[in-house]
Design an enzyme around this catalytic site. Structure first.
Site, PDB file in Angstrom:
ATOM      1  N   GLN A  51     -67.204  32.531  14.300  1.00  0.00           N
ATOM      2  CA  GLN A  51     -67.019  33.981  15.786  1.00  0.00           C
ATOM      3  C   GLN A  51     -67.413  35.369  15.730  1.00  0.00           C
ATOM      4  O   GLN A  51     -66.702  35.897  16.150  1.00  0.00           O
ATOM      5  CB  GLN A  51     -66.252  33.304  16.669  1.00  0.00           C
ATOM      6  N   CYS A 102     -65.350  31.239  26.669  1.00  0.00           N
ATOM      7  CA  CYS A 102     -66.002  31.473  25.438  1.00  0.00           C
ATOM      8  C   CYS A 102     -65.380  32.649  24.968  1.00  0.00           C
ATOM      9  O   CYS A 102     -65.631  33.981  25.715  1.00  0.00           O
ATOM     10  CB  CYS A 102     -66.410  31.207  24.505  1.00  0.00           C
ATOM     11  N   LEU A 103     -64.481  33.588  23.618  1.00  0.00           N
ATOM     12  CA  LEU A 103     -63.981  35.142  23.326  1.00  0.00           C
ATOM     13  C   LEU A 103     -65.470  35.259  22.940  1.00  0.00           C
ATOM     14  O   LEU A 103     -66.038  36.613  22.801  1.00  0.00           O
ATOM     15  CB  LEU A 103     -63.500  35.274  22.173  1.00  0.00           C
ATOM     16  N   HIS A 148     -68.551  24.980  18.105  1.00  0.00           N
ATOM     17  CA  HIS A 148     -69.268  26.500  17.084  1.00  0.00           C
ATOM     18  C   HIS A 148     -69.367  25.908  15.835  1.00  0.00           C
ATOM     19  O   HIS A 148     -70.809  26.799  15.455  1.00  0.00           O
ATOM     20  CB  HIS A 148     -68.516  27.583  17.456  1.00  0.00           C
TER      21      HIS A 148
HETATM   22 NI    NI Z   1     -65.756  30.226  21.568  1.00  0.00          NI
END
Ligand code: NI
Length: 179
Positions: A51, A102-103, A148
């Protein structure tokens, strides 16, 4: 304090399987500290290496109190779990549906079925082997973060995905996961 940029799905790194962590030196320590700053700044419950455009098998999750069984729930301080090379080694048969966000996918929420409890094995930030049993929200966050590492986003497995109104967002504040 260093806040890293959280990448969005137009960046292919978010879809790439991440590499195992083999070097637990200063570079990794700095990455973990920066990921922690980034998660706090974004008010997230969890974060995974990809991420922040770092394709390594490293995840973190924060938990308000004793969600890891066998630990005292009396610790008032929030606990931060950092796991390198995490693997799910036990899964409850019971699955539960819950709301996730989710960011990396701002403005969306979804209903996702997850194992109610799991046990993960991996390494701590110094490379020592660890095992963590988790249930409830923490188990959900771990499953989301481990996905992820394989390039999987919750929208791939959600039973429904929607764009909440501002009212919805206020109503579910604290319940939905920002991961
Ligand atoms: Ni996420």
């Amino acid at each position: 304090m260093t806040v890293l940029q959280i990448i969005q799905p137009d960046n292919p790194l978010l879809r790439r399987p991440a590499a195992r962590v083999t070097d637990f030196g200063q570079g990794l320590q700095t990455l973990i500290d920066d990921m922690h700053d980034t998660m706090e700044e974004a008010k997230g419950f969890g974060l995974a290496g990809p991420q922040v455009a770092c394709s390594l098998r490293i995840i973190m999750a924060r938990s308000p109190e004793g969600e890891v069984s066998g630990e005292s729930a009396s610790e008032d301080a929030e606990k931060l779990y950092v796991v390198a090379n995490p693997q799910i080694i036990k899964r409850s048969e019971e699955k539960v549906l819950g709301v996730e966000g989710c960011l990396s996918l701002p403005g969306l929420l979804g209903d996702v079925e997850r194992h109610e409890s799991i046990e993960i094995a991996g390494q701590d930030r110094e490379g020592r082997p660890i095992r963590l049993p988790a249930s409830g929200r923490l188990a959900r966050v771990f499953q989301h973060e481990i996905d992820h590492l394989d390039g999987v986003l919750y929208i791939d497995i959600a039973t429904s995905v929607w764009r909440p109104t501002e009212e919805d967002q206020a109503a579910i504040a604290g319940a939905a996961e920002n991961q």
